[in-house]
Design a protein around this motif. Sequence first.
Motif, short mmCIF file in Angstrom:
data_model
loop_
_atom_site.label_atom_id
_atom_site.label_comp_id
_atom_site.label_asym_id
_atom_site.label_seq_id
_atom_site.Cartn_x
_atom_site.Cartn_y
_atom_site.Cartn_z
N GLY A 1 0.80 -1.22 0.00
CA GLY A 1 0.00 0.00 0.00
C GLY A 1 0.83 1.26 0.00
N SER A 2 1.59 1.48 1.07
CA SER A 2 2.34 2.73 1.20
C SER A 2 3.62 2.75 0.37
N LEU A 3 4.42 1.68 0.46
CA LEU A 3 5.74 1.70 -0.18
C LEU A 3 5.72 1.36 -1.66
N HIS A 4 4.67 0.69 -2.14
CA HIS A 4 4.54 0.48 -3.59
C HIS A 4 3.64 1.54 -4.20
N PHE A 5 2.34 1.49 -3.89
CA PHE A 5 1.41 2.42 -4.53
C PHE A 5 1.66 3.87 -4.13
N GLY A 6 1.90 4.11 -2.85
CA GLY A 6 2.13 5.48 -2.40
C GLY A 6 3.34 6.10 -3.08
N VAL A 7 4.44 5.37 -3.09
CA VAL A 7 5.67 5.87 -3.72
C VAL A 7 5.50 5.97 -5.23
N PHE B 1 12.86 -8.47 -10.03
CA PHE B 1 13.00 -8.43 -8.58
C PHE B 1 12.28 -9.62 -7.94
N SER B 2 11.10 -9.95 -8.45
CA SER B 2 10.36 -11.10 -7.92
C SER B 2 11.12 -12.39 -8.14
N SER B 3 11.75 -12.52 -9.31
CA SER B 3 12.53 -13.72 -9.61
C SER B 3 13.71 -13.84 -8.64
N MET B 4 14.35 -12.71 -8.36
CA MET B 4 15.49 -12.72 -7.44
C MET B 4 15.04 -13.16 -6.04
N LEU B 5 13.94 -12.62 -5.57
CA LEU B 5 13.45 -12.96 -4.23
C LEU B 5 12.98 -14.42 -4.17
N ALA B 6 12.42 -14.91 -5.29
CA ALA B 6 11.93 -16.29 -5.31
C ALA B 6 13.07 -17.29 -5.16
N THR B 7 14.27 -16.95 -5.64
CA THR B 7 15.40 -17.87 -5.50
C THR B 7 15.75 -18.07 -4.02
N TYR B 8 15.49 -17.06 -3.21
CA TYR B 8 15.82 -17.16 -1.79
C TYR B 8 14.67 -17.74 -0.97
N PHE B 9 13.46 -17.24 -1.21
CA PHE B 9 12.33 -17.62 -0.35
C PHE B 9 11.65 -18.91 -0.79
N PHE B 10 11.67 -19.21 -2.10
CA PHE B 10 10.91 -20.36 -2.59
C PHE B 10 11.79 -21.40 -3.29
N ASN B 11 13.11 -21.27 -3.14
CA ASN B 11 14.04 -22.28 -3.64
C ASN B 11 13.98 -22.44 -5.16
N ASP B 12 13.61 -21.35 -5.87
CA ASP B 12 13.58 -21.40 -7.33
C ASP B 12 14.99 -21.25 -7.90
N ARG B 13 15.25 -21.96 -8.98
CA ARG B 13 16.53 -21.83 -9.68
C ARG B 13 16.32 -20.95 -10.91
N LEU B 14 17.14 -19.92 -11.05
CA LEU B 14 16.93 -18.96 -12.13
C LEU B 14 17.27 -19.55 -13.49
N GLY B 15 18.42 -20.15 -13.63
CA GLY B 15 18.86 -20.63 -14.95
C GLY B 15 19.42 -19.47 -15.76
N VAL C 1 10.57 4.99 -8.66
CA VAL C 1 9.83 3.96 -9.40
C VAL C 1 10.51 2.61 -9.25
N VAL C 2 11.84 2.59 -9.32
CA VAL C 2 12.59 1.35 -9.11
C VAL C 2 12.31 0.81 -7.71
N PHE C 3 12.32 1.68 -6.73
CA PHE C 3 12.02 1.27 -5.35
C PHE C 3 10.60 0.72 -5.24
N ALA C 4 9.64 1.38 -5.88
CA ALA C 4 8.25 0.92 -5.85
C ALA C 4 8.13 -0.46 -6.49
N ALA C 5 8.89 -0.69 -7.57
CA ALA C 5 8.88 -2.00 -8.23
C ALA C 5 9.42 -3.08 -7.29
N PHE C 6 10.47 -2.74 -6.55
CA PHE C 6 11.03 -3.71 -5.60
C PHE C 6 10.02 -4.02 -4.48
N MET C 7 9.31 -3.00 -4.02
CA MET C 7 8.31 -3.22 -2.97
C MET C 7 7.15 -4.08 -3.48
#
Length: 290
Positions: A69-75, A98-112, A145-151
């Motif tokens: 809410g605040s850090l994505h849409f607000g920013v 950014f989602s792909s990067m976080l998924a490698t850590y939190f959901f054990n996804d392999r990027l390739g 905008v980059v920060f909002a995308a990361f959030m």
Amino acid sequence: MPLKAMLMALSVAVIWGINMLTVKGAVAEIPPFMLTAIRFAAVAILLIPFTRVPRGRMGRLAIISVTFGSLHFGVLFFALSMIDAGPVAIIVLLGVPFSSMLATYFFNDRLGWKRLSGMSLAFVGVTIMFWDPTMTDLQLPLLLVVFAAFMWAVANVMIKKLGDIDTFQLNGWMALFATPQLLILSLAFEPGSVQAVFDASWVAWANLSFTVVMSSIVAYGFWYHLLKTQDVNAVVPWSLLAPVISVLGSFVVFDEAFSMLKIIGGIVVLCGVTVIMLRKPVQRKTQGMD
């Protein structure tokens, strides 16, 4: 995909593409934090009466309301008040790598290597857009905008960890928690925001209404339904139409200027994000699993 599903996916892309333009139009009259607060308040009023209390998840929804809410849409809305809608529509796509990067850590996804290449392309494309001479004085909003995308990517991880939850329940209660945060930000950093609301024209309110009803409720409702009923790899690429519509619309509606670096950078970002979306993540094997 069946024809009905394709039409729903196309509708989502068109709505999201137009939504970037309606937000840009609205923030010209209503300060961004106040606009976002009103948006979430309206979503909460429209959805909460028709949803159950998410018992056991209220704390996590409150945290999601901060990131989403605040850090994505607000920013994001704040950045849109300072920069053209076209570049924002492209740069916010960084949420995908950014989602792909976080998924490698939190959901054990392999990027390739192919998805890594797509991520690299996306970041290179944004860097090219940063080099554009017309963006020299707009580095701060671009970084926002980059920060909002990361959030957005962080919020997606948190939402996935919530497990199975009704879309309206998620959107409604998250909006309820986000509203007071954004009101506080508006009162603290946007002098005259309350008066601006009363002075806003019907055009600003029409733009806001589109954002609330069509984007927040209709488009997201369609989107989550498609993700549940159709193959994800067939659905997700449709979202790439949204920034294209936003860029073309910004040229027609707001007469935004285009330059060669903006065009090249935008195409590179779209190519990179396309590679990421079309490559299905492969999970690493862990001990004790076949």
